[in-house]
Write an enzyme that holds these catalytic residues in place. Structure first.
Site, PDB file in Angstrom:
ATOM      1  N   GLU A 248       8.557   1.310 -14.224  1.00 34.25           N
ATOM      2  CA  GLU A 248       9.054   2.572 -13.668  1.00 34.25           C
ATOM      3  C   GLU A 248      10.365   2.966 -14.353  1.00 34.25           C
ATOM      4  OE1 GLU A 248       8.730   2.681  -9.403  1.00 34.25           O
ATOM      5  OE2 GLU A 248       6.738   1.775  -9.460  1.00 34.25           O
TER       6      GLU A 248
ATOM      7  N   HIS B  79      -3.441   3.062   3.515  1.00 37.86           N
ATOM      8  CA  HIS B  79      -2.327   2.559   2.705  1.00 37.86           C
ATOM      9  C   HIS B  79      -2.113   1.081   2.978  1.00 37.86           C
ATOM     10  CE1 HIS B  79       2.167   2.323   1.612  1.00 37.86           C
ATOM     11  NE2 HIS B  79       1.468   2.338   0.500  1.00 37.86           N
ATOM     12  N   HIS B  80      -2.109   0.284   1.925  1.00 32.16           N
ATOM     13  CA  HIS B  80      -1.806  -1.145   2.018  1.00 32.16           C
ATOM     14  C   HIS B  80      -0.593  -1.451   1.166  1.00 32.16           C
ATOM     15  CE1 HIS B  80      -6.296  -2.293   2.950  1.00 32.16           C
ATOM     16  NE2 HIS B  80      -5.678  -1.786   4.009  1.00 32.16           N
TER      17      HIS B  80
ATOM     18  N   HIS C  69      -0.579   0.914  -6.862  1.00 32.43           N
ATOM     19  CA  HIS C  69       0.810   1.113  -7.300  1.00 32.43           C
ATOM     20  C   HIS C  69       1.438  -0.239  -7.628  1.00 32.43           C
ATOM     21  CE1 HIS C  69       1.928   5.414  -6.081  1.00 32.43           C
ATOM     22  NE2 HIS C  69       0.614   5.329  -6.152  1.00 32.43           N
ATOM     23  N   GLU C  70       2.396  -0.208  -8.549  1.00 33.88           N
ATOM     24  CA  GLU C  70       3.120  -1.423  -8.982  1.00 33.88           C
ATOM     25  C   GLU C  70       2.178  -2.510  -9.469  1.00 33.88           C
ATOM     26  OE1 GLU C  70       3.884  -0.433  -5.531  1.00 33.88           O
ATOM     27  OE2 GLU C  70       5.275   1.053  -6.308  1.00 33.88           O
TER      28      GLU C  70
ATOM     29  N   GLU D 299      -0.519   3.839 -10.394  1.00 40.13           N
ATOM     30  CA  GLU D 299       0.799   4.404 -10.673  1.00 40.13           C
ATOM     31  C   GLU D 299       1.261   3.788 -12.001  1.00 40.13           C
ATOM     32  OE1 GLU D 299       4.217   2.875  -8.613  1.00 40.13           O
ATOM     33  OE2 GLU D 299       4.888   4.894  -8.142  1.00 40.13           O
TER      34      GLU D 299
ATOM     35  N   GLU E 193       7.724  10.287  -7.505  1.00 42.67           N
ATOM     36  CA  GLU E 193       8.669   9.901  -6.446  1.00 42.67           C
ATOM     37  C   GLU E 193      10.109   9.889  -6.961  1.00 42.67           C
ATOM     38  OE1 GLU E 193       7.357   6.019  -5.174  1.00 42.67           O
ATOM     39  OE2 GLU E 193       7.981   5.054  -7.017  1.00 42.67           O
TER      40      GLU E 193
END
Ligand code: NOJ
Ligand code: CA
Length: 701
Positions: free
Chosen positions: A169, A412-413, A482-483, A501, A507
């Site tokens: 990121e 969402h987890h 994500h991540e 992501e 964001e």
């Protein structure tokens, strides 16, 4: 260079040979492979007669055996393959997979070792991988290093981010190869949860290079399974880059059981930047789809109970403020809500209503489950429960409400990087989803990975995220991670893996902002691995800095946010802003309502990395075309030659452009909407503001 047919003849005649080569189908690329006097396997690649990389070492080094020297080239196999396949979703409805292949077989003695390097040479670049068959002695390898080199020769311009094992990121630096250490040094220590490599001369892939004579080279990898993610060490004197594999925390790169094939190392090459964007080579190097029935995989747009938590620093994912103060409390229903918890039934219904009214298929809800109170202290205690809703989130009534409105709820987890615990809960979590009407999940891994032996891009985590995507397919669940490690085209094999992501996303507009150039770089770098959940559609671009109450300014005009739906293609696209901001700009929001997320065809019309991109795409489900154009901090005119439209057909163009006085910093919300009739003979010239963009809907009349 010895031609492959000649080499084959020599080998058949029992003569020894030291080199082999092939050309790409068009003849533009030439590949040479050899073993040098130390038995080091080497390759060179040229394009239109001049070198891309020269005399590059190949090989792997394990504790148990060295696969990087002492080799003879003992044989080759060549073939040509030309097929076309249909992705479940994507930028094109048909993808041609056309290459020449050279499998170079190497052998060494004392101790005996065997290795094949398989090269595939396409008209848009090269992919190659190592294939280790079962050996006479060592079959379990503790991999220490990969020797692969990319000797570029020149001091090319490069778009890169720091070699960090835990996060990607970052903003990209545009520098020379010789300037990489200085450019990367300024990022050190920025991410407290991440571990950067020793020194500053390591970068991540995908990276994009440009030579002074205008050649573009995108370096990445394809089909990353059972192996750590690739980074590149840079030798600023020789301009060479070499593979740097993410280690575990003991320094081991990978534990391999033979036979084993590594991921493909890839270079997409052209002297036209548009070809880099159009290339589907990384998908071609991945295995075909492994899901038999794909009818349940449905690309979609979504809104979400999400951005509320990023703006204003008021709303929280956590339900209660009391919980932390009362360790040992396990019954949330005994606790009061903090009153700032937007994942509550009434608010989620508002989002469902909004989605239904505007034809948006999905609603994501973050902060619905137990565990967020630990977030503040997640270094000590990190466990989310994926089947335990907070007391103010009524799963049953929301399931029925969403179903009645024809809206898909998205789960969402957030694991807070406790990946080991997530694997333990996975079946329960997916069963809970299916029981309650969810068929898509956004996963997240913020923080340092548990088990602590691992990094975000080490072999264990690569295996973990691939396992989650495969298990999700068993449950007919779509994934947005994500991540996670940077994507490498595995979405061809597992098309339920809609997006990731794995880069600095939208964001960050609330964490100080993404400069306009950022989204002019991502399509050349990060997106070569697969679609990104960038979260476009930000209409209120003046924000208060998340967590600090300061101002943050998004690097984009409002019209440019519409263009991102074209320039950042993804089968899963968020409309990230708050419903009330969309209601303020309802005429502009119409474009987001209309724009598809799955394409039959794509034409890159203008492109230069870090500067601008103009692309046209045809809807997979109609004859309509859409165009998006973005620029960096500099205003420019986008030229859109509509000759891709079918001759003789009339289209109505609705043009969403920057206002005359628009500017990403000073006047981002100035835009104009106009309509006109066009056909294949029309050439449009549309001014883009500084940090601006434009979007066009071309509706067949
Ligand atoms: C980081 C993700 O990128 C973001 O989308 C999410 O809201 C937070 N983690 C919380 O899970
Ligand atoms: Ca993130």
């Amino acid at each position: 260079m010895i031609k492959s047919a000649l080499l084959t003849a020599m080998l058949m005649a029992g003569l020894s040979a030291t080199a082999a080569g092939i050309s790409s189908p068009s003849g533009d690329f030439k590949l040479d492979v050899s073993a040098d006097s130390d038995g080091v396997p080497r390759y060179s690649l040229s394009y239109k007669g001049s070198p891309v990389v020269s005399n590059c070492a190949l090989g792997l080094r394990a504790d148990e055996a060295d696969f990087s020297r002492g080799f003879r080239l003992t044989g080759i196999d060549t073939l040509t393959s030309d097929t076309t396949w249909q992705p479940v979703w994507g930028e094109y409805s048909d993808i041609r997979d056309h290459y020449r292949e050279l499998a170079a077989h190497f052998e060494a003695d004392a101790p005996a070792r065997k290795m094949t390097v398989r090269f595939r040479l396409f008209d848009d670049g090269l992919g190659f991988r190592y294939e280790l068959p079962r050996q006479d002695n060592a079959n379990y390898l503790t991999l220490r290093d990969e020797a692969t080199e990319f000797n570029f020769g020149g001091d090319h311009t490069v778009f890169c981010i720091p070699g960090d094992y835990d996060t990607d990121e970052y903003l990209f630096s545009e520098t020379r190869i010789s300037g990489i250490p200085e450019a990367m040094a300024k990022y050190r220590g920025r991410h407290t949860e991440s571990q950067q490599t020793e020194g500053n001369a390591t970068i991540q892939t995908p990276t994009l290079l440009k030579s002074d004579d205008g050649r573009y080279i995108s370096v990445h990898e394809a089909a990353l399974t059972g192996y750590p993610a690739l980074l590149l060490d840079v030798d600023t004197v020789t301009r060479a880059m070499s593979a740097h594999l993410t280690p575990d925390r003991l320094g081991v790169r990978a534990y391999l059981q033979l036979p084993f094939n590594t991921p493909w190392r890839t270079m997409i090459v052209s002297d036209d930047a548009r070809d880099i964007l159009a290339s589907q080579m990384i998908l071609n190097l991945n295995e075909p789809c492994k899901i038999e029935d794909t009818s349940w995989i449905k690309p979609m747009k979504f809104v979400g109970v999400w951005w509320e938590m990023f703006t204003g620093n008021v709303k929280t994912w956590a339900y209660s403020d009391d919980f932390r103060a009362k360790p040992g409390v396990t019954d949330y229903s005994a606790l009061p809500s903090n009153g700032r918890h937007p994942a509550n039934t009434a608010n989620v219904k508002k989002y469902i209503d909004f989605a239904a009214a505007h034809g948006i298929e999905g609603v994501l809800v973050e902060g619905w489950n137990e565990g967020w109170e630990d977030w503040a202290s997640y270094r000590k205690n990190r466990q989310f429960l994926f089947d335990k809703p907070y007391p103010d989130f009524d799963v049953d009534s929301l399931r029925d409400y969403a179903a009645a409105k024809g809206v898909q709820l998205i789960m969402h987890h957030e694991t807070a990087a406790n990946a080991a615990d997530y694997e333990r809960q996975l079946d329960r979590a997916f069963t809970f989803m299916k029981d309650n009407g969810y068929n898509a999940v956004k996963t997240g891994y913020v923080g340092a990975i548990i088990p602590r032996s691992e990094h975000h891009s080490s072999q264990w985590m690569v295996d973990h995220v691939n396992y989650v995507a495969e298990r999700a397919a068993d449950y007919k669940i779509m994934i947005d991670s994500h991540e996670a490690p940077r994507p490498t085209g595995l979405c061809r094999t597992w098309p339920n893996w809609l997006a990731q992501e794995s880069a600095r996303g939208g964001e960050f507009e609330s964490f100080g902002g993404n400069p306009p150039s950022h989204t002019c770089i991502l399509p050349f770098t990060r997106l070569k691995g697969g679609p990104m959940d960038y979260t476009p559609g930000l209409f209120e671009t003046r924000l208060s800095y998340y967590g600090e109450g300061k101002d943050s300014q998004a690097g984009s005009t409002l019209a440019r946010q519409l263009a991102l739906y074209l320039t950042m293609p993804s089968p899963l696209q968020m409309a990230c802003d708050l419903p009330e901001n969309y209601e303020r700009f309802a005429d502009a929001f119409k474009f987001i309502e209309d724009v598809p997320v799955d394409w039959a065809d794509s034409r890159y019309l203008e492109a230069e990395p870090g500067r601008y991109i103009t692309v046209a795409r045809r809807d997979k489900n109609s004859a309509d075309w859409y165009v998006g154009a973005i620029t960096d901090e500099n205003a420019r005119k986008a030229t859109v030659d509509l000759s891709f439209l079918p001759a003789g057909e009339k289209y109505e163009a609705t043009i969403y452009a920057d206002g005359k006085d628009a500017d990403w910093k000073d006047n981002p919300q100035s835009y104009s909407i106009s309509t006109r009739k066009v056909d294949s003979k029309t050439k449009l010239s549309v001014p883009l503001a500084a940090g601006g963009g434009m979007a066009i809907r071309l509706k067949k009349m």
